[in-house]
Scaffold this motif. Structure first.
Motif, PDB file in Angstrom:
ATOM      1  N   LYS A  66       0.875  -1.177   0.000  1.00  0.00           N
ATOM      2  CA  LYS A  66       0.000   0.000   0.000  1.00  0.00           C
ATOM      3  C   LYS A  66       0.905   1.218   0.000  1.00  0.00           C
ATOM      4  CE  LYS A  66      -2.129   1.077   3.761  1.00  0.00           C
ATOM      5  NZ  LYS A  66      -3.006   1.120   4.921  1.00  0.00           N
ATOM      6  N   LYS A 114      -3.659   1.936 -10.106  1.00  0.00           N
ATOM      7  CA  LYS A 114      -4.650   2.677  -9.312  1.00  0.00           C
ATOM      8  C   LYS A 114      -5.745   3.276 -10.191  1.00  0.00           C
ATOM      9  CE  LYS A 114      -3.362   5.726  -6.344  1.00  0.00           C
ATOM     10  NZ  LYS A 114      -2.684   6.674  -5.462  1.00  0.00           N
ATOM     11  N   ALA A 142      -4.198  -4.383  -8.907  1.00  0.00           N
ATOM     12  CA  ALA A 142      -4.741  -3.450  -7.920  1.00  0.00           C
ATOM     13  C   ALA A 142      -6.039  -4.033  -7.370  1.00  0.00           C
ATOM     14  CB  ALA A 142      -5.009  -2.095  -8.552  1.00  0.00           C
ATOM     15  N   GLN A 144      -9.199  -2.822  -4.945  1.00  0.00           N
ATOM     16  CA  GLN A 144      -9.843  -1.707  -4.258  1.00  0.00           C
ATOM     17  C   GLN A 144     -10.604  -2.236  -3.048  1.00  0.00           C
ATOM     18  OE1 GLN A 144      -9.568   1.657  -4.943  1.00  0.00           O
ATOM     19  NE2 GLN A 144     -10.655   1.888  -3.028  1.00  0.00           N
ATOM     20  N   GLU A 148      -9.342   2.061   0.310  1.00  0.00           N
ATOM     21  CA  GLU A 148      -8.042   2.297  -0.312  1.00  0.00           C
ATOM     22  C   GLU A 148      -7.753   1.279  -1.411  1.00  0.00           C
ATOM     23  OE1 GLU A 148      -5.612   1.949   3.122  1.00  0.00           O
ATOM     24  OE2 GLU A 148      -6.052  -0.157   3.370  1.00  0.00           O
ATOM     25  N   THR A 149      -6.701   1.569  -2.141  1.00  0.00           N
ATOM     26  CA  THR A 149      -6.229   0.643  -3.165  1.00  0.00           C
ATOM     27  C   THR A 149      -4.958  -0.017  -2.648  1.00  0.00           C
ATOM     28  OG1 THR A 149      -7.105   2.039  -4.918  1.00  0.00           O
ATOM     29  CG2 THR A 149      -5.438   0.433  -5.543  1.00  0.00           C
TER      30      THR A 149
END
Length: 175
Positions: A66, A114, A142, A144, A148-149
């Protein structure tokens, strides 16, 4: 409820029996729902344990990051970076393992992921915690979450493969 005498039960009796039946039905519904929840909870726990076992025993390194910080590594990931414990790696800056030009490529890939882009597998050298050089092939996705991603990455150590390829090229040049 039955009685041998016809008309024995009065309206008051009927009201009491109806309330008892209603309370019993409610208790049965609660018991059934409680059992359903217990079974679902146990099933979820078993499923989580199976996935945890699969991830922990995977021979390929699995990493979650992250914002360029390591959140999770399975044991194969710890081995790849030559780390001893997950605590040692949690929050560690991923970019400290790579050169500046590789860092730029990784940041660019992260930004693309992202935005919903697709990132192909990339190969790059790293320097492990013990100072050893390795070449890895990384495939990232990625994910989600609610807030957050995060990036899920599969890492393969291809150092020996690259070394063999170089040896083969050198040998073919000599011939």
């Amino acid at each position: 409820s039955k009685h041998v005498k016809k008309g024995f039960f009065s309206a008051n009796h009927l009201e009491i029996l109806t309330k008892i039946a209603s309370l019993s039905a409610a208790q049965i519904r609660v018991a059934i729902e409680t059992q359903r929840r217990i079974r679902a909870k146990n099933s979820l726990k078993e499923s989580e344990e199976r996935w945890q076992h699969l991830v922990e025993n995977q021979p390929i390194a699995l990493q979650i990051t992250k914002n360029g910080k390591i959140e999770y590594l399975n044991p194969a990931g710890l081995h790849l970076y030559e780390a001893v414990t997950m605590e040692q790696m949690q929050g560690f800056d991923l970019y400290k393992f790579v050169s500046e030009d590789v860092k730029e490529r990784l940041i660019s890939q992260y930004e693309s992921l992202k935005r919903g882009g697709v990132a192909g597998a990339i190969e790059y050298p790293i320097t492990t915690l013990m100072g050893n050089e390795r070449i890895i092939k990384a495939s990232s996705t990625a994910v989600q979450t609610e807030s957050e991603t995060v990036i899920h990455t599969i890492l393969r150590d291809i150092t020996d493969k690259k070394s063999a390829e170089n040896d083969s090229k050198n040998l073919s040049r000599l011939l």
